[in-house]
Design a protein around this motif. Structure first.
Motif, mmCIF file in Angstrom:
data_model
loop_
_atom_site.group_PDB
_atom_site.id
_atom_site.type_symbol
_atom_site.label_atom_id
_atom_site.label_comp_id
_atom_site.label_asym_id
_atom_site.label_seq_id
_atom_site.Cartn_x
_atom_site.Cartn_y
_atom_site.Cartn_z
ATOM 1 N N GLY A 148 27.131 68.494 -33.507
ATOM 2 C CA GLY A 148 26.282 69.154 -34.370
ATOM 3 C C GLY A 148 24.806 69.491 -33.545
ATOM 4 N N ILE A 149 24.786 69.334 -32.338
ATOM 5 C CA ILE A 149 23.612 69.886 -31.668
ATOM 6 C C ILE A 149 24.046 71.249 -31.299
ATOM 7 C CG2 ILE A 149 22.876 67.742 -30.576
ATOM 8 C CD1 ILE A 149 24.132 68.772 -27.945
ATOM 9 N N LYS A 150 23.023 71.993 -31.298
ATOM 10 C CA LYS A 150 23.286 73.794 -31.061
ATOM 11 C C LYS A 150 23.493 73.773 -29.440
ATOM 12 C CE LYS A 150 18.144 75.157 -30.338
ATOM 13 N NZ LYS A 150 17.731 73.690 -30.122
ATOM 14 N N LYS A 151 24.019 74.841 -29.282
ATOM 15 C CA LYS A 151 24.615 74.867 -27.803
ATOM 16 C C LYS A 151 23.000 75.307 -27.059
ATOM 17 C CE LYS A 151 27.543 77.441 -24.720
ATOM 18 N NZ LYS A 151 28.444 78.631 -24.855
ATOM 19 N N ARG A 152 23.187 74.595 -25.685
ATOM 20 C CA ARG A 152 21.956 74.742 -25.072
ATOM 21 C C ARG A 152 22.685 76.038 -23.910
ATOM 22 N NH1 ARG A 152 20.599 71.083 -28.535
ATOM 23 N NH2 ARG A 152 18.840 69.919 -28.152
ATOM 24 N N ASP A 153 22.198 77.117 -24.081
ATOM 25 C CA ASP A 153 22.769 78.219 -23.229
ATOM 26 C C ASP A 153 21.648 78.199 -21.830
ATOM 27 O OD1 ASP A 153 24.705 79.313 -24.641
ATOM 28 O OD2 ASP A 153 23.260 80.469 -25.757
ATOM 29 N N GLN A 154 22.312 78.589 -20.990
ATOM 30 C CA GLN A 154 21.548 78.507 -19.511
ATOM 31 C C GLN A 154 20.536 79.747 -19.831
ATOM 32 O OE1 GLN A 154 23.917 79.519 -16.155
ATOM 33 N NE2 GLN A 154 23.678 81.940 -16.415
ATOM 34 N N ASP A 155 19.290 79.263 -19.174
ATOM 35 C CA ASP A 155 18.292 80.127 -19.115
ATOM 36 C C ASP A 155 18.538 81.648 -18.329
ATOM 37 O OD1 ASP A 155 18.128 78.336 -16.673
ATOM 38 O OD2 ASP A 155 16.366 79.428 -16.439
ATOM 39 N N ASN A 156 17.670 82.581 -18.864
ATOM 40 C CA ASN A 156 17.965 83.930 -17.756
ATOM 41 C C ASN A 156 16.573 84.313 -17.457
ATOM 42 O OD1 ASN A 156 20.887 84.464 -18.152
ATOM 43 N ND2 ASN A 156 20.441 84.120 -20.187
ATOM 44 N N SER A 157 16.091 83.643 -16.406
ATOM 45 C CA SER A 157 14.821 83.652 -15.991
ATOM 46 C C SER A 157 14.470 84.775 -15.107
ATOM 47 C CB SER A 157 14.297 82.349 -15.365
ATOM 48 O OG SER A 157 14.404 81.388 -16.482
ATOM 49 N N ILE A 158 13.222 85.508 -14.998
ATOM 50 C CA ILE A 158 12.802 86.513 -14.434
ATOM 51 C C ILE A 158 11.363 86.153 -13.949
ATOM 52 C CG2 ILE A 158 11.984 89.032 -14.359
ATOM 53 C CD1 ILE A 158 14.733 89.840 -15.690
ATOM 54 N N GLY A 159 11.000 86.340 -12.562
ATOM 55 C CA GLY A 159 10.065 86.006 -12.135
ATOM 56 C C GLY A 159 9.600 86.431 -10.754
ATOM 57 N N PHE A 160 8.718 85.841 -9.966
ATOM 58 C CA PHE A 160 8.292 86.155 -8.599
ATOM 59 C C PHE A 160 8.526 85.047 -7.774
ATOM 60 C CE2 PHE A 160 5.900 89.226 -11.436
ATOM 61 C CZ PHE A 160 6.194 90.303 -11.052
ATOM 62 N N SER A 161 8.875 85.652 -6.436
ATOM 63 C CA SER A 161 8.870 84.480 -5.523
ATOM 64 C C SER A 161 8.212 84.821 -4.177
ATOM 65 C CB SER A 161 10.323 84.394 -5.008
ATOM 66 O OG SER A 161 10.664 83.760 -3.901
ATOM 67 N N TYR A 162 7.182 83.714 -3.821
ATOM 68 C CA TYR A 162 6.398 84.204 -2.715
ATOM 69 C C TYR A 162 7.127 83.163 -1.663
ATOM 70 C CZ TYR A 162 2.261 83.616 -0.016
ATOM 71 O OH TYR A 162 1.524 83.688 1.487
ATOM 72 N N TYR A 163 7.116 83.818 -0.655
ATOM 73 C CA TYR A 163 7.751 83.082 0.657
ATOM 74 C C TYR A 163 6.853 83.077 1.833
ATOM 75 C CZ TYR A 163 10.355 87.401 1.187
ATOM 76 O OH TYR A 163 10.571 88.662 1.031
ATOM 77 N N ARG A 164 6.860 82.279 2.534
ATOM 78 C CA ARG A 164 5.946 82.358 3.916
ATOM 79 C C ARG A 164 6.816 81.385 4.854
ATOM 80 N NH1 ARG A 164 1.175 83.479 6.117
ATOM 81 N NH2 ARG A 164 0.341 84.879 4.048
ATOM 82 N N HIS A 165 6.569 82.049 6.087
ATOM 83 C CA HIS A 165 6.953 81.157 7.325
ATOM 84 C C HIS A 165 5.825 80.214 7.664
ATOM 85 C CE1 HIS A 165 10.705 82.932 7.912
ATOM 86 N NE2 HIS A 165 10.469 84.200 7.753
ATOM 87 N N VAL A 166 6.046 79.078 7.519
ATOM 88 C CA VAL A 166 5.211 77.873 7.932
ATOM 89 C C VAL A 166 5.744 76.852 9.152
ATOM 90 C CG1 VAL A 166 3.787 76.075 7.200
ATOM 91 C CG2 VAL A 166 4.162 77.900 5.528
#
Lengths: 132, 271
Positions: free
Chosen positions: B125-143
């Motif tokens: 009876g639970i509704k289906k949990r579809d996977q998220d389709n997320s959009i955003g930003f990624s900040y990366y830096r060499h440390v």
């Protein structure tokens, strides 16, 4: 059933790969012979390492040296010998050739090349990790 | 909010604020495909009434496609799988910002994690949990020797109406021809995001499930992967990953454990 089938396929692939690797090692023996003659690194441009066994079967007894073709750097010399072995600690990001030379005349008697290849020709922009 | 993010995500490729091209920015098309046979031993966070462990041999396909600043990576052969689509907005070599698309949580339904399984009585009876389709930003830096990454994404195309903050650090150890990757980090899931997956609404109540509205949540993870070139087109690959959700995860009537782990080992052919 399906799981067993997959397991058998994986085992078969492993055996096939093992056979291929073995086949690469078996080569005809010449005057100057290096095994393995190929070094494989993961990515293009990366230094490849290999423990290479170099075997020399000279036609006659004499004084010989093995040197790197490009730099002409002498790796080792042998006196009054016709058969000898050398263990080369290979490390390079490009293919290198090695020469068997006469110590006195410096004539090149034989050449062998250790090829450097890469699995991944594409350098990925990102190595992102996905959890869920 | 959603519409605004969709418009921004569609316009981003036109923006193209590419600074000095760095070592990993080449304006050309590139692709790579690998097919592998792997043994996978996986334990997911246990949903009630389900066996969340999976042990099997399987074929896995990884694909990488790159064109100019775009990249698409699908990696069923790595850990839990998934795909990443990204666009490099800025890349100075030392640091950069990408626009990214991806999923941060596994879908499940009343059948558990696999749609092909039977309906689980406890989850009926639970509704289906579809996977998220997320959009955003990624900040990366060499440390130092590490690559540090911080990502903020919003589930633009999914139903969660939530967002995720993700941080991680990765280091590569080159041991002669071996590659060892070490990666660790953490996730912060917003209330809406967490509620979509682990909340229980009034309409989902059954004899096993009571209503539950969780708040935000966190998880931490560590993983490693070992690669070795066994021939010109063959790579041995093995990896392990552990994830632990925060204690509040167990408050959800849907779950019995807050751990996930996976181990895989196999060989792949690289085209």
């Amino acid at each position: 059933m399906f799981s067993k089938l997959i397991t058998w396929i994986v085992l078969s692939l492993s055996m096939l790969l093992s056979y291929q690797l073995q086949a690469q090692e078996i080569e005809t023996v010449g005057i100057l012979h290096a095994v393995p003659s190929k070094c494989v690194a993961l990515n293009q441009g990366r230094t490849c390492y290999a423990d290479v066994k170099v075997t020399v079967n000279a036609p006659s007894e004499g004084d010989y040296c093995i040197r790197e073709s490009l730099s002409k750097k002498i790796l080792q010399c042998w006196a009054k010998a016709d058969t000898f072995k050398y263990e080369l600690d290979f490390s390079s990001d490009e293919s290198l050739s090695y020469e068997l030379i006469s110590k006195k005349s410096r004539d090149v008697l034989a050449v062998t090349t250790i090829e450097v290849n890469w699995v991944h020709k594409v350098k990925t922009k990102k190595r992102r990790w996905r959890l869920f | 909010m959603k519409k605004l993010l969709i418009i921004i995500s569609l316009l981003l490729p036109l923006y193209g604020v590419c600074e000095e091209p760095s070592d990993d920015l080449e304006d050309e098309f590139a692709w790579q495909l690998s097919v592998g046979a792997f043994y996978v031993d996986m334990t997911m966070p246990e949903l009630i009434g389900t066996d969340s462990t999976f042990k099997h041999g399987t074929f896995l396909v990884d694909a990488k496609i790159e064109y100019k600043n775009f990249y698409l990576n699908t990696h069923s052969g790595d850990f839990f799988g998934g795909s990443d689509v990204g666009y490099q907005i800025i890349n100075t070599g030392e640091w950069g910002i990408d626009a990214i698309y991806g999923s941060y949580m596994l879908p499940f339904s009343e059948r558990g994690y696999h749609d092909s399984d039977d309906v689980v009585p406890e989850l009926r009876g639970i509704k289906k949990r579809d996977q998220d389709n997320s959009i955003g930003f990624s900040y990366y830096r060499h440390v130092g020797e590490f690559l540090a990454v911080a990502e903020v994404v919003y589930d633009v195309f999914g139903d969660t109406d939530g967002w995720v903050f993700h941080v991680e650090a990765t280091r590569n150890f080159e041991l002669r021809n071996w590659d060892l990757w070490l990666n660790f980090g953490a996730n912060y899931y917003s209330s809406n995001f967490h509620n979509y997956f682990y909340g229980v609404s009034e309409t989902e109540i059954n004899q096993y499930l009571t209503p539950y509205t969780p708040g935000s949540s966190t998880s931490a993870f560590i993983q490693m992967q070992l690669n070795y070139p066994i021939a010109e087109d063959w790579v041995f690959s093995s990896g392990a990953s552990w994830l632990i959700g925060s204690q509040d995860t167990l408050n959800s009537p849907l779950v019995r454990s807050r751990h996930a782990r996976v181990f895989f080992t196999g060989v792949k052919y690289v085209f």
